[in-house]
Design a protein around this motif. Structure first.
Motif, short mmCIF file in Angstrom:
data_model
loop_
_atom_site.label_atom_id
_atom_site.label_comp_id
_atom_site.label_asym_id
_atom_site.label_seq_id
_atom_site.Cartn_x
_atom_site.Cartn_y
_atom_site.Cartn_z
N ARG A 112 0.78 -1.29 -0.09
CA ARG A 112 -0.12 0.12 -0.10
C ARG A 112 0.87 1.11 0.02
O ARG A 112 1.85 1.47 -0.84
CB ARG A 112 -0.96 -0.02 1.06
CG ARG A 112 -2.16 -1.05 1.12
CD ARG A 112 -3.11 -1.14 1.89
NE ARG A 112 -3.97 0.31 1.85
CZ ARG A 112 -4.76 0.49 1.07
NH1 ARG A 112 -5.01 -0.46 0.23
NH2 ARG A 112 -5.31 1.87 1.17
N GLU A 113 0.58 2.16 0.98
CA GLU A 113 1.42 3.35 0.70
C GLU A 113 2.81 3.37 1.39
O GLU A 113 3.45 4.31 1.39
CB GLU A 113 0.46 4.42 1.78
CG GLU A 113 -0.71 4.67 1.26
CD GLU A 113 -1.90 5.67 2.20
OE1 GLU A 113 -1.27 6.52 2.65
OE2 GLU A 113 -2.93 5.45 2.06
N ALA A 161 6.65 13.88 2.77
CA ALA A 161 6.82 12.40 2.28
C ALA A 161 5.40 11.69 2.53
O ALA A 161 5.08 11.17 1.63
CB ALA A 161 7.89 11.53 2.90
N ARG A 162 4.90 11.53 3.65
CA ARG A 162 3.75 10.84 4.12
C ARG A 162 2.35 11.54 3.02
O ARG A 162 1.84 10.60 2.43
CB ARG A 162 3.18 11.04 5.57
CG ARG A 162 2.15 10.14 5.90
CD ARG A 162 1.65 10.56 7.38
NE ARG A 162 1.20 11.95 7.31
CZ ARG A 162 -0.33 11.77 6.62
NH1 ARG A 162 -0.90 10.69 6.50
NH2 ARG A 162 -0.91 13.27 6.96
N THR A 163 2.54 12.66 3.08
CA THR A 163 1.25 13.43 2.18
C THR A 163 1.54 13.20 0.73
O THR A 163 0.64 12.91 0.12
CB THR A 163 1.18 14.84 2.52
OG1 THR A 163 0.95 14.96 3.74
CG2 THR A 163 0.02 15.47 1.62
N LEU A 164 2.80 13.24 0.25
CA LEU A 164 3.05 12.84 -1.44
C LEU A 164 2.63 11.37 -1.52
O LEU A 164 1.86 11.16 -2.47
CB LEU A 164 4.46 13.27 -1.60
CG LEU A 164 4.65 14.90 -1.72
CD1 LEU A 164 6.16 14.87 -2.01
CD2 LEU A 164 4.02 15.15 -3.02
N ILE A 218 -0.24 10.02 -4.12
CA ILE A 218 -0.24 9.47 -5.17
C ILE A 218 -0.76 8.00 -5.28
O ILE A 218 -1.19 7.41 -6.23
CB ILE A 218 1.44 9.01 -4.93
CG1 ILE A 218 2.34 10.17 -5.63
CG2 ILE A 218 1.93 8.00 -6.44
CD1 ILE A 218 3.87 10.20 -5.31
N TRP A 219 -0.80 7.27 -4.05
CA TRP A 219 -1.34 5.92 -3.70
C TRP A 219 -2.96 6.24 -4.30
O TRP A 219 -3.61 5.42 -4.89
CB TRP A 219 -1.15 5.43 -2.47
CG TRP A 219 -1.87 4.02 -2.26
CD1 TRP A 219 -3.06 3.77 -1.80
CD2 TRP A 219 -1.19 2.76 -2.45
NE1 TRP A 219 -3.33 2.59 -1.84
CE2 TRP A 219 -2.33 1.88 -2.31
CE3 TRP A 219 -0.08 2.64 -3.09
CZ2 TRP A 219 -2.09 0.57 -2.75
CZ3 TRP A 219 0.26 1.28 -3.42
CH2 TRP A 219 -0.77 0.28 -3.25
N LEU A 220 -3.48 7.19 -3.53
CA LEU A 220 -5.08 7.53 -3.87
C LEU A 220 -5.32 7.99 -5.57
O LEU A 220 -6.23 7.46 -5.89
CB LEU A 220 -5.48 8.85 -2.82
CG LEU A 220 -5.52 8.28 -1.38
CD1 LEU A 220 -5.88 9.49 -0.55
CD2 LEU A 220 -6.41 7.29 -1.40
#
Length: 216
Positions: A96-97, A196-199, A203-205
């Motif tokens: 996943r993310e 990094a977490r938000t990017l 991207i994943w979403l």
């Protein structure tokens, strides 16, 4: 009879080794000069050569002008930065993310190490023809990698059939490039980890957020 106590001469360095050492010295010199806020266009070649402790004649042998210098320094500075993202896009996305977040963390760490040089690259790419052509080509190559991956994922039913691989690849590459550049160009108060977490989540979403449900 040759002396048994005489030490061996160190092996002569190859041309590639000497060039690599020279380029690293110049890279450190350029980044040190940029760190005090001096625009790249105002840094004289003589100053770069003096800071790197190399002769101007040697400098010009490798770099005929400052545009070529910046391009080569950017190649050195971004090799690891792009590699982290390219590895994720080439891997299986079973975590996943987590995987994409780690890739973004590596990219951001690489940008932080070379932030002065990469911010100068971003600025000059907007008006220097050679620098702009290099950077657009580098980003375009990455966009193509992402596009091919998205096409494969769509064909395999891993992403929504409505997802457009070409447009999505372009949007994701631009989002990452501009987000990281903006975060380092101004004080945002956003930590590297949060960026990094938000990017990674974004991207994943975008890619998998509306993917078809897997088999029950």
């Amino acid at each position: 009879m040759p002396s048994l106590t005489r030490g061996r001469r160190p092996a002569r360095k190859s041309d590639d080794e000497r060039r690599a050492e020279f380029e690293q010295r110049v890279l450190r010199a350029v980044e040190d000069l940029l760190a005090d806020g001096t625009p790249y266009t105002e840094i004289a070649v003589q100053k770069i050569a003096a800071t790197a402790e190399v002769a101007r004649s040697t400098f010009y042998r490798y770099f005929p002008d400052k545009s070529r210098l910046l391009i080569r320094m950017a190649e050195l500075a971004t090799s690891d930065l792009f590699a982290a993202a390219e590895r994720w896009w080439s891997a299986e996305h079973t975590d996943r993310e987590v995987g994409v977040r780690n890739a973004m963390s590596a990219m951001i760490a690489g940008f932080r190490r070379h932030r002065y040089l990469l911010l100068a690259l971003s600025e000059l790419a907007s008006y220097d023809r050679d620098v702009g052509a290099y950077w657009r080509g580098r980003v375009a190559g990455f966009v193509e990698l992402v596009r091919h991956r998205l096409e494969a994922d769509r064909a395999a039913g891993r992403v929504a059939p409505e997802l457009d691989p070409a447009a999505t690849a372009l949007v994701l590459a631009a989002m990452v490039e501009r987000s990281i550049s903006t975060a380092f160009a101004v004080r945002t108060g956003i930590s590297d980890a949060e960026l990094a977490r938000t990017l990674g989540r974004s991207i994943w979403l975008v890619v998998y957020g509306d993917a078809p449900a897997g088999p029950a």
